[in-house]
Write an enzyme that holds these catalytic residues in place. Structure first.
Site, PDB file in Angstrom:
ATOM      1  CB  SER A  90      69.397 -39.592 -26.153  1.00 11.87           C
ATOM      2  OG  SER A  90      69.079 -38.798 -25.026  1.00 11.87           O
ATOM      3  CG  HIS A  94      59.845 -38.782 -17.289  1.00 14.32           C
ATOM      4  ND1 HIS A  94      60.570 -38.139 -16.311  1.00 14.32           N
ATOM      5  CD2 HIS A  94      60.192 -38.188 -18.462  1.00 14.32           C
ATOM      6  CE1 HIS A  94      61.321 -37.194 -16.865  1.00 14.32           C
ATOM      7  NE2 HIS A  94      61.110 -37.209 -18.158  1.00 14.32           N
ATOM      8  CG  HIS A 104      69.864 -38.690 -19.159  1.00 15.23           C
ATOM      9  ND1 HIS A 104      71.163 -38.275 -18.922  1.00 15.23           N
ATOM     10  CD2 HIS A 104      69.636 -38.481 -20.478  1.00 15.23           C
ATOM     11  CE1 HIS A 104      71.681 -37.824 -20.043  1.00 15.23           C
ATOM     12  NE2 HIS A 104      70.787 -37.943 -21.007  1.00 15.23           N
ATOM     13  CG  HIS A 143      76.131 -43.595  -7.292  1.00  8.82           C
ATOM     14  ND1 HIS A 143      76.840 -42.621  -7.946  1.00  8.82           N
ATOM     15  CD2 HIS A 143      74.960 -43.018  -6.928  1.00  8.82           C
ATOM     16  CE1 HIS A 143      76.148 -41.495  -7.961  1.00  8.82           C
ATOM     17  NE2 HIS A 143      75.002 -41.710  -7.352  1.00  8.82           N
ATOM     18  NE  ARG A 258      60.120 -36.713 -35.750  1.00 10.60           N
ATOM     19  CZ  ARG A 258      59.386 -37.277 -34.784  1.00 10.60           C
ATOM     20  NH1 ARG A 258      59.974 -37.660 -33.658  1.00 10.60           N
ATOM     21  NH2 ARG A 258      58.087 -37.457 -34.950  1.00 10.60           N
TER      22      ARG A 258
END
Length: 298
Positions: A90, A94, A104, A143, A258
């Site tokens: 993941s 930023h 993301h 895209h 976590r």
């Protein structure tokens, strides 16, 4: 055997992406291994106060247990009480510069089974872009790469996964999208393991080419307090989505993951205002009228 192949890919993907991002930023990610008392653990790699990234995380987790969390069985109640094994990478980045978008990526694999039954498995993931100031060429590029990542598997995948992304990353309480979308998929188990795994690998392997050219184009643009203030305001929408709607956040917290690693996705500086509206005709208003809309960019 399947889980070994997926684990090897995810570890290599994490290493590859961190190596490239460290070259962009010039500073190193902090690497921290952790263990989950109920089973499993992970490697959290986080950068804060870098040269380019105000905060960023590229995290790997591999957890297992005797019962799936409620967030995973909401759509599959028949799997309630199943033992499970889940792994994934993941990423949330930023940047400081308000003209450089937040991004993301998530790619994941989950296997569940009850005693004496065949395991049930599926892949999920996707990537999406959250700009604060919109640039049409950035949206088209992102895209297009998302579409390219799916093209070898058939044209219908991009149409379906883009629509799924637009629907998933939508703040229902605000009646607006989080960003300009990308692709999103879950519960992918057809037609077979190899196809699903190869598709997921392709999405993960296209991440750097989707995002880094945009980042390098925007990260040195001149900005001031006004742009940073708007960035902090729009980051509030990112926080709201992750804490109110995101299933991945819920899965991580409900499965005893976590907390520091799960919440690394939150930006460090955020602002909220009461019933604020951008000035008509401003660059800030153009984000709403021209980018935070449902649109086929490619």
């Amino acid at each position: 055997m399947n889980t070994i192949l997926v684990k090897e890919f995810l570890g290599a993907l994490q290493d590859q992406i961190i190596e490239r991002l460290e070259r962009v930023d010039g500073k190193c990610f902090k690497r921290e291994r952790w263990e989950r008392p109920e089973g499993g653990g992970g490697l959290s790699c986080v950068i804060e106060q870098g040269n380019v990234f105000e905060r960023g995380g590229v995290n790997y987790s591999h957890v297992f247990g005797l019962g799936l969390p409620a967030s995973a069985t909401a759509a599959r109640p028949e799997l309630s009480g199943c033992s499970f094994e889940a792994m994934g990478v993941s990423i949330v980045l930023h940047p400081y510069n308000p003209y450089a978008p937040t991004v993301h990526l998530n790619v994941r694999f989950l296997e569940a089974c009850k005693d004496g039954t065949e395991p049930v498995w599926w892949f999920g993931g996707g990537m999406d872009l959250t700009p604060y100031y919109g640039f049409e060429e950035d949206a088209k590029h992102f895209h297009q790469v998302c579409k390219d990542s799916l093209q070898p598997f058939g044209g219908s995948y991009h149409v379906h996964f883009k629509k799924w992304c637009d629907q998933y990353f939508y703040l229902k309480h605000r009646n607006e999208p989080r960003g300009i979308g990308g692709i999103f998929f879950d519960d992918l188990s057809q037609p077979d393991f190899d196809t699903c795994f190869n598709l997921t690998k392709s999405v993960g392997n296209h991440f750097l080419s989707a995002y880094v050219p945009i980042l390098e184009q925007r990260m040195n643009m001149s900005y001031g307090d006004h742009e940073r203030d708007f960035q902090a305001y729009r980051r509030g929408r990112y926080v709201e989505f992750n804490l109110v709607w995101d299933r991945g956040t819920l899965f991580g917290l409900q499965s005893g993951g976590r907390t520091e690693s799960i919440l690394m996705s939150l930006p460090p500086i955020v602002k909220w205002r009461y019933d604020w509206k951008p000035e008509q005709g401003s660059a800030e208003s153009e984000l709403y009228t021209n980018f935070l809309i449902s649109k086929d960019w490619v």
